[in-house]
Design an enzyme around this catalytic site. Structure first.
Site, PDB file in Angstrom:
ATOM      1  N   ASN A   1      -8.004  17.654  62.098  1.00  0.00           N
ATOM      2  CA  ASN A   1      -6.972  18.238  61.422  1.00  0.00           C
ATOM      3  C   ASN A   1      -5.676  19.077  61.336  1.00  0.00           C
ATOM      4  O   ASN A   1      -5.958  19.717  62.173  1.00  0.00           O
ATOM      5  CB  ASN A   1      -7.545  19.638  59.836  1.00  0.00           C
ATOM      6  CG  ASN A   1      -6.522  19.621  59.339  1.00  0.00           C
ATOM      7  OD1 ASN A   1      -5.352  19.143  59.135  1.00  0.00           O
ATOM      8  ND2 ASN A   1      -6.876  20.614  57.925  1.00  0.00           N
TER       9      ASN A   1
ATOM     10  N   ARG B   1      -7.702  13.967  58.663  1.00  0.00           N
ATOM     11  CA  ARG B   1      -7.032  14.132  57.425  1.00  0.00           C
ATOM     12  C   ARG B   1      -5.884  13.717  57.474  1.00  0.00           C
ATOM     13  O   ARG B   1      -5.016  14.228  58.372  1.00  0.00           O
ATOM     14  CB  ARG B   1      -6.912  16.113  57.430  1.00  0.00           C
ATOM     15  CG  ARG B   1      -6.041  16.337  56.363  1.00  0.00           C
ATOM     16  CD  ARG B   1      -5.761  17.892  56.428  1.00  0.00           C
ATOM     17  NE  ARG B   1      -5.436  18.053  55.105  1.00  0.00           N
ATOM     18  CZ  ARG B   1      -4.255  19.356  55.144  1.00  0.00           C
ATOM     19  NH1 ARG B   1      -3.514  19.766  56.318  1.00  0.00           N
ATOM     20  NH2 ARG B   1      -3.082  19.508  54.479  1.00  0.00           N
TER      21      ARG B   1
ATOM     22  N   HIS C   1      -3.779  19.174  48.356  1.00  0.00           N
ATOM     23  CA  HIS C   1      -5.033  19.389  48.545  1.00  0.00           C
ATOM     24  C   HIS C   1      -6.280  18.967  47.936  1.00  0.00           C
ATOM     25  O   HIS C   1      -7.087  19.555  47.893  1.00  0.00           O
ATOM     26  CB  HIS C   1      -4.667  21.480  47.949  1.00  0.00           C
ATOM     27  CG  HIS C   1      -4.386  21.782  48.295  1.00  0.00           C
ATOM     28  ND1 HIS C   1      -3.888  23.314  47.686  1.00  0.00           N
ATOM     29  CD2 HIS C   1      -4.001  22.358  49.710  1.00  0.00           C
ATOM     30  CE1 HIS C   1      -3.334  24.042  48.344  1.00  0.00           C
ATOM     31  NE2 HIS C   1      -3.325  23.421  50.255  1.00  0.00           N
TER      32      HIS C   1
ATOM     33  N   ARG D   1       5.833  29.910  49.865  1.00  0.00           N
ATOM     34  CA  ARG D   1       6.385  28.746  49.141  1.00  0.00           C
ATOM     35  C   ARG D   1       7.005  28.848  47.939  1.00  0.00           C
ATOM     36  O   ARG D   1       6.122  30.169  46.999  1.00  0.00           O
ATOM     37  CB  ARG D   1       5.974  27.805  48.478  1.00  0.00           C
ATOM     38  CG  ARG D   1       6.171  26.963  50.189  1.00  0.00           C
ATOM     39  CD  ARG D   1       4.836  25.595  49.903  1.00  0.00           C
ATOM     40  NE  ARG D   1       4.639  24.914  50.609  1.00  0.00           N
ATOM     41  CZ  ARG D   1       3.843  24.189  51.466  1.00  0.00           C
ATOM     42  NH1 ARG D   1       2.622  24.427  50.722  1.00  0.00           N
ATOM     43  NH2 ARG D   1       3.622  24.075  52.893  1.00  0.00           N
TER      44      ARG D   1
ATOM     45  N   ASP E   1       0.243  38.502  53.654  1.00  0.00           N
ATOM     46  CA  ASP E   1      -1.322  38.566  53.569  1.00  0.00           C
ATOM     47  C   ASP E   1      -1.422  39.853  51.917  1.00  0.00           C
ATOM     48  O   ASP E   1      -1.737  40.546  51.904  1.00  0.00           O
ATOM     49  CB  ASP E   1      -1.952  39.310  54.500  1.00  0.00           C
ATOM     50  CG  ASP E   1      -2.734  39.446  55.104  1.00  0.00           C
ATOM     51  OD1 ASP E   1      -3.840  39.387  54.252  1.00  0.00           O
ATOM     52  OD2 ASP E   1      -3.206  38.893  55.606  1.00  0.00           O
TER      53      ASP E   1
ATOM     54  N   ARG F   1      -4.439  40.457  51.514  1.00  0.00           N
ATOM     55  CA  ARG F   1      -5.441  41.799  51.103  1.00  0.00           C
ATOM     56  C   ARG F   1      -4.480  43.139  51.649  1.00  0.00           C
ATOM     57  O   ARG F   1      -4.110  44.168  51.563  1.00  0.00           O
ATOM     58  CB  ARG F   1      -6.123  41.972  52.745  1.00  0.00           C
ATOM     59  CG  ARG F   1      -7.282  41.475  52.919  1.00  0.00           C
ATOM     60  CD  ARG F   1      -7.731  41.064  53.915  1.00  0.00           C
ATOM     61  NE  ARG F   1      -6.885  39.309  54.544  1.00  0.00           N
ATOM     62  CZ  ARG F   1      -7.051  38.801  55.345  1.00  0.00           C
ATOM     63  NH1 ARG F   1      -8.001  38.435  56.095  1.00  0.00           N
ATOM     64  NH2 ARG F   1      -6.144  37.927  56.212  1.00  0.00           N
TER      65      ARG F   1
ATOM     66  N   ILE G   1      -7.411  33.203  48.785  1.00  0.00           N
ATOM     67  CA  ILE G   1      -7.361  34.463  47.531  1.00  0.00           C
ATOM     68  C   ILE G   1      -8.446  34.018  46.769  1.00  0.00           C
ATOM     69  O   ILE G   1      -8.947  35.237  46.649  1.00  0.00           O
ATOM     70  CB  ILE G   1      -5.700  33.927  47.038  1.00  0.00           C
ATOM     71  CG1 ILE G   1      -5.055  34.771  48.599  1.00  0.00           C
ATOM     72  CG2 ILE G   1      -5.535  35.505  46.348  1.00  0.00           C
ATOM     73  CD1 ILE G   1      -3.782  34.102  48.239  1.00  0.00           C
TER      74      ILE G   1
ATOM     75  N   GLU H   1     -11.417  32.965  47.164  1.00  0.00           N
ATOM     76  CA  GLU H   1     -12.620  32.832  47.395  1.00  0.00           C
ATOM     77  C   GLU H   1     -13.016  35.014  47.402  1.00  0.00           C
ATOM     78  O   GLU H   1     -14.310  35.271  47.649  1.00  0.00           O
ATOM     79  CB  GLU H   1     -12.636  32.851  48.709  1.00  0.00           C
ATOM     80  CG  GLU H   1     -13.378  30.819  48.451  1.00  0.00           C
ATOM     81  CD  GLU H   1     -12.969  30.309  50.124  1.00  0.00           C
ATOM     82  OE1 GLU H   1     -13.254  30.836  51.208  1.00  0.00           O
ATOM     83  OE2 GLU H   1     -12.832  29.465  49.775  1.00  0.00           O
TER      84      GLU H   1
ATOM     85  N   GLU I   1     -12.795  21.923  53.680  1.00  0.00           N
ATOM     86  CA  GLU I   1     -12.351  20.655  53.460  1.00  0.00           C
ATOM     87  C   GLU I   1     -12.259  19.603  54.329  1.00  0.00           C
ATOM     88  O   GLU I   1     -12.797  18.761  54.648  1.00  0.00           O
ATOM     89  CB  GLU I   1     -10.838  20.584  53.481  1.00  0.00           C
ATOM     90  CG  GLU I   1     -10.213  21.039  52.516  1.00  0.00           C
ATOM     91  CD  GLU I   1      -8.161  21.757  52.614  1.00  0.00           C
ATOM     92  OE1 GLU I   1      -8.790  23.174  53.386  1.00  0.00           O
ATOM     93  OE2 GLU I   1      -8.070  21.248  52.672  1.00  0.00           O
TER      94      GLU I   1
END
Ligand code: ADP
Length: 344
Positions: free
Chosen positions: A7, A64, A153, A214, A255, A257, A301, A303, A330
């Site tokens: 990838n 990919r 995706h 984005r 992030d 978290r 995020i 998961e 993936e």
């Protein structure tokens, strides 16, 4: 059978070597900072050369490839014609397709006879109907310039579909779900009877959900205002919308978290805006699908953040809908695609 998956991003290469069909991971490597000043790795050739792998021992390599345009509806065995077509699509994915092509060329140089397979991020969404993919612009812009929704995706959404169907004990072709790939890049997909029928990313990955850096959906006139009134160049607007917006633009970091731990108003607002956008897409896709077996959360995020999942599903209309958390893979999906192509 040993299948390697490459990838190649604009400045990184993710590499996984699988034993298939057992799906055991034999090697897992990540090379980053390619081409950056002071980096020991200056290009994709050096990156792939630095991998601890002997390509002579490998049965096939899956790549990919971000943009397959309207041409590639499935994964394909790579030959000169396919490479030419990937090159022709560079205007649609100027950062990614050249890197993907570079990865393919390096493997050609190192081991010319290994079958190489291209797995396209856009292919899963080639089932979209015209009403879902044509923008309300002059129609010639679609016909002549190929401006349309492509969606991205796709490898992740396809993997989530397979896994969700298994968990729901349904046939893939009877599965109706909304998949949410919520990583640094994020997209939603409405899957009806096992086929993508709408998705939030569009002509480029900029459209749709609020992402790490984005902006997702905005009024397109804002772009004109930035250029005409704020005197920003096209490149500056591009960088602002892709790299300085989203969560980063709203609260100074991307992030989740850290943002969850913060107590200040900007952090709270950033999460509120992100959650509201996700809910709006789920709402729209419930109308498109009519029957929804589950909402699937995935990506870093989706998961890991119970907070985001609970905030999204904490809604009168959504409370009766099942939600699933599935770790996306993936690379494994690409390895499965390779097996499929080799069997053809
Ligand atoms: P990429 O799109 O770069 O592959 P990932 O799917 O790895 O991104 O997702 C990265 C994001 O996941 C990080 O930016 C971070 O915000 C989020 N994340 C990872 N772990 C957690 C966690 N435990 N709680 C909340 N968010 C998390």
């Amino acid at each position: 059978m040993k299948i390697a998956v490459i990838n190649s991003g604009s400045s990184s290469v993710k590499f996984k070597l699988f034993d298939m069909p057992s799906a055991n991971v034999i090697r897992d490597e990540f090379v980053e900072h390619i081409g950056e000043p002071n980096s020991p790795i200056q290009n994709h050739y050096e990156a792939i050369k630095s991998l601890h792998v002997n390509f002579a021992d490998i049965d096939a390599v899956g790549h990919r490839v971000v943009h397959g345009g309207e041409k590639f509806r499935n994964s394909v065995l790579i030959d000169d014609e396919v490479m030419e077509a990937i090159k022709d699509l560079i205007p649609l994915a100027p950062l990614h397709n050249p890197a993907n092509l570079e990865g393919i060329k390096v493997v050609c140089q190192k081991a010319a006879n290994i079958p190489q397979i291209a797995v396209f991020d856009t292919a899963f969404h080639t089932t979209l109907s015209k009403e879902a993919f044509v923008y309300a612009l002059p129609y010639e812009m679609y016909e002549k310039n190929k401006i349309r929704r492509y969606g991205f995706h796709g490898t992740s959404h396809a993997y989530l579909l397979q896994e969700a169907a298994t968990l729901l004990k349904k046939k893939v072709q009877e599965t109706n779900i909304i998949t949410l790939h919520l990583g640094n890049g994020a997209s939603a997909c409405a899957i009806k009877n096992g086929k993508s029928c709408d998705t939030s990313m569009g002509f480029t990955p900029l459209e749709g959900l609020v992402m790490g850096t984005r902006c997702g959906d905005i009024d397109p006139a804002i772009v004109l205002f930035m250029q005409n009134e704020l005197d920003l160049s096209a490149d500056e607007v591009d960088a602002l919308l892709n790299k300085k917006s989203g969560l980063l633009g709203l609260c100074g970091e991307n992030d989740v978290r850290n943002i969850e731990r913060r107590k200040d108003d900007k952090a709270k607002l950033a999460l509120d805006i992100m959650v509201r956008r996700i809910q709006k897409y789920i709402g729209a896709y419930m109308i498109v699908l009519e029957d929804v077996d589950a909402v699937v959360f995935s990506g870093g995020i989706g998961e890991n953040s119970l907070y985001v999942r609970e905030r999204v599903m904490n809604n009168k209309i959504l409370k009766n809908i099942k939600s699933l958390v599935i770790k996306t893979d993936e690379e494994l999906q690409i390895a499965h695609e390779c097996l499929g192509v080799l069997k053809e």
